[in-house]
Design a protein around this motif. Structure first.
Motif, PDB file in Angstrom:
ATOM      1  N   ARG A 223       0.498  -1.252  -0.108  1.00 31.46           N
ATOM      2  CA  ARG A 223      -0.494  -0.102   0.068  1.00 31.46           C
ATOM      3  C   ARG A 223       0.963   1.291  -0.014  1.00 31.46           C
ATOM      4  N   ASN A 224       1.969   0.885   0.840  1.00 27.89           N
ATOM      5  CA  ASN A 224       3.170   2.502   1.017  1.00 27.89           C
ATOM      6  C   ASN A 224       4.582   1.422   0.704  1.00 27.89           C
ATOM      7  N   SER A 464      -4.202  -0.117   7.406  1.00 29.91           N
ATOM      8  CA  SER A 464      -5.333   0.160   5.555  1.00 29.91           C
ATOM      9  C   SER A 464      -5.424  -2.338   6.403  1.00 29.91           C
ATOM     10  N   GLU A 481      -9.427   1.903   6.089  1.00 27.46           N
ATOM     11  CA  GLU A 481      -8.512   1.931   5.951  1.00 27.46           C
ATOM     12  C   GLU A 481      -8.840   3.623   7.354  1.00 27.46           C
TER      13      GLU A 481
END
Length: 566
Positions: A223-224, A464, A481
């Motif tokens: 996600r990141n 999330s 999230e």
């Protein structure tokens, strides 16, 4: 930049002596396909020595896939033309392929929301991006031309400056004068053509040398990621990287070294740049191009299958400050300040580093990963041991595929990730500032107005969770999230101005899916976001009260995309 070309190509000539290979990439963020490859590895169907921590992926070499956009052979079996892959010419020495046409659309009803969308901008209203092109190979030379065009309504919205005092505006600029992250990209519609996911490469054996504008993703996060993501548009860079793991008696290695140029957005942090007395709050950025160089290397020990250990480091400076090879490639600068001679060095660079690990368990169809980064190196080992949380950020996540009984090749996929970019309580003793900020480079770690790393930005924290039904390229699921906006800014300025204020926190719930049909891949996302204390504002302050009513807003975020594979 000419000096960089000469240095990189001199290094590369020694590499280009092996067997020719070709590289065709799956761009970072490609709907459906990237997730498909990662799921297949979790299921034990793809080479477990590929880390997925240096992207874009190159499945044609890493996984021996002939057509990287048809990994499940659905085009061959069900496609409109019943064909898939490259067209050969020059007696088989050359190859040509029309790249997929992609049309991505996005909508925000109240204010900008979303990240990891490449050349798209944070904007309210409708936004669209189209891309397509071709790939060609002649001997060791490959050319990938895939430009991107973006149009955004970029409608006005209730931003930070509305109804603010001079003190609040001054504090906002104190923080964002050190980062080129405009709240809104101009006062009207936005449209721009980018080079997109284009590259020219020379390839030999497991190595590739080239000039690229592609988005990069460094680290195991889904996600990141701390160092490199597709949150910002791709930037022009030279790259020397592996296209498949290099196997040795002690294990396998992957690596990438880059040297590139970053650009300014041309916009101010807020449309309002002066206070009520006319005093200018925005300090123009230095009018000089920014140079970024860095490396990512990871190792999979032979004795621990599925484990990847990685290290990344980057350096940023202005071109006018560069002088000689050690400034262009300062990779051997000691990490500890006591050994770097930084106190006597007039060229004080902006730099970050991170360590990461990913552990893949194919038999359990699962993985666990983390990344730990710092933006202010410790003075010495004692300094780090005494305060390891200073200037730190981290990402931790896991994924699990659960087979469905009596359903062939169908699974329930569970993903969870925590991304913490804000400072710890150590800031009370020794503040480190925003993670993507330093005084040396006032534009911060950005390209064209967006952070190159985690899309949550400096001080942003994200938790999330999503659960999906998956079968091949198809997936349908739900995601939740919690996103805390810039806790560093809140702690430093907002809280001190009024103790009644609260943090700006978003709670978002989404229904999403990806579906392939013949040559088409559809992707969609419908997301509702409840923003608590939007823009840290107080509409009806109550002395001594904690909860302040009527300062919450609802935002709808929608995505709809279509990809046609030739």
């Amino acid at each position: 930049m000419n000096k960089i070309y000469k240095v990189i190509f001199a290094i590369g000539l020694s590499v280009l002596a092996g067997k020719n290979a070709y590289t065709q990439t799956v761009p970072v963020g490609t709907p459906g396909l990237e997730d498909y490859y990662r799921r297949q590895q979790l299921l034990g169907k793809l080479d477990s020595s590929v880390s997925f921590s240096i992207r874009p992926l190159m499945p044609s070499v890493a996984f021996k896939v002939r057509n990287v956009f048809d990994p499940d052979s659905s085009l061959v079996n069900e496609g409109i033309t019943k064909s898939s892959g490259h067209y050969r010419f020059a007696n088989g020495h050359g190859e040509f392929q029309v790249l997929p046409f992609t049309w991505q659309n996005q909508f925000n009803s109240h204010h900008p929301y979303g990240w990891n969308d490449g050349a798209m901008i944070p904007a309210r209203g409708y936004q669209t991006m189209v891309s397509g092109g071709f790939y060609a190979k002649i001997g060791p030379l490959t050319i990938q031309l895939r430009p991107e065009y973006v149009y955004a309504q970029n409608r006005s919205f209730d931003g930070f400056a509305e109804g603010r005092s001079d003190a609040e505006l001054s504090d906002y600029y104190t923080f964002y004068n050190k980062e080129d992250s405009p709240e809104r990209f101009g006062n009207g519609s936005y449209n721009k053509l980018f080079w997109g996911q284009s590259s020219i490469r020379l390839n030999a054996g497991p190595m590739s040398l080239g000039l690229s504008n592609e988005n990069l993703w460094w680290g195991p996060g889904r996600r990141n990621s701390i160092m490199m993501t597709n949150n910002a548009p791709g930037f022009k860079h030279l790259t020397l990287n592996t296209i498949k793991p290099i196997r040795t008696p002690i294990g396998s290695f992957e690596m990438q070294v880059i040297a590139g140029k970053l650009e300014n957005s041309g916009f101010t942090p807020l449309n309002v740049t002066a206070n009520s007395t006319g005093r200018e709050l925005f300090k123009p950025y230095r009018d000089d191009e920014r140079y970024l160089t860095g490396f990512n290397i990871n190792y999979q020990p032979k004795w621990i299958p599925g484990l990847f250990l990685g290290f990344t480091r980057d350096f940023m400076s202005y071109y006018d400050d560069l002088n000689g090879f050690k400034d262009y490639f300062p990779f051997f600068t000691p990490v500890q300040k006591v050994n770097s001679g930084i106190d006597g060095d007039p060229f004080d660079r902006d730099q970050r580093l991170s360590f990461y690990a990913r552990w893949l368990f194919p038999k359990a169809h699962a993985e666990v990963y983390f990344e730990y980064g710092v933006n202010d190196n410790a003075y010495n080992l004692r300094d780090f041991a005494g305060s390891p949380e200073h200037s730190r950020s981290y990402i931790f996540g896991f994924s699990k595929m659960i087979p469905l009984k009596l359903k062939k090749d169908e699974f329930i996929e569970v993903n969870a990730e925590i991304n913490q970019m804000s400072q710890t309580v150590d800031r009370l003793v020794r503040p480190a500032g925003g993670f993507y900020q330093h005084y040396q480079i006032r534009q911060g770690y950005t390209n064209l107005g967006q952070v190159l790393g985690a899309g949550t930005g400096s001080g942003g924290n994200l938790q999330s969770f999503d659960i999906n039904w998956v079968k091949g390229l198809k997936s349908i699921g739900f995601g939740f999230e919690r996103f805390e906006h810039n806790a560093d800014f809140y702690e430093e300025y907002i809280e001190d101005l009024n103790s009644n204020s609260r943090r700006w926190v978003d709670f978002a719930f989404a229904a999403k899916g990806t579906w392939n049909y013949k040559n088409l891949i559809f992707n969609a996302k419908l997301q509702g976001i409840k923003s608590l204390n939007y823009q840290w504002k107080m509409k009806d302050p109550i002395p001594g009260g904690y909860y302040i009513p009527n300062n919450d807003v609802f935002n709808f975020h929608g995505e709809l995309g279509l990809t046609y594979r030739f």
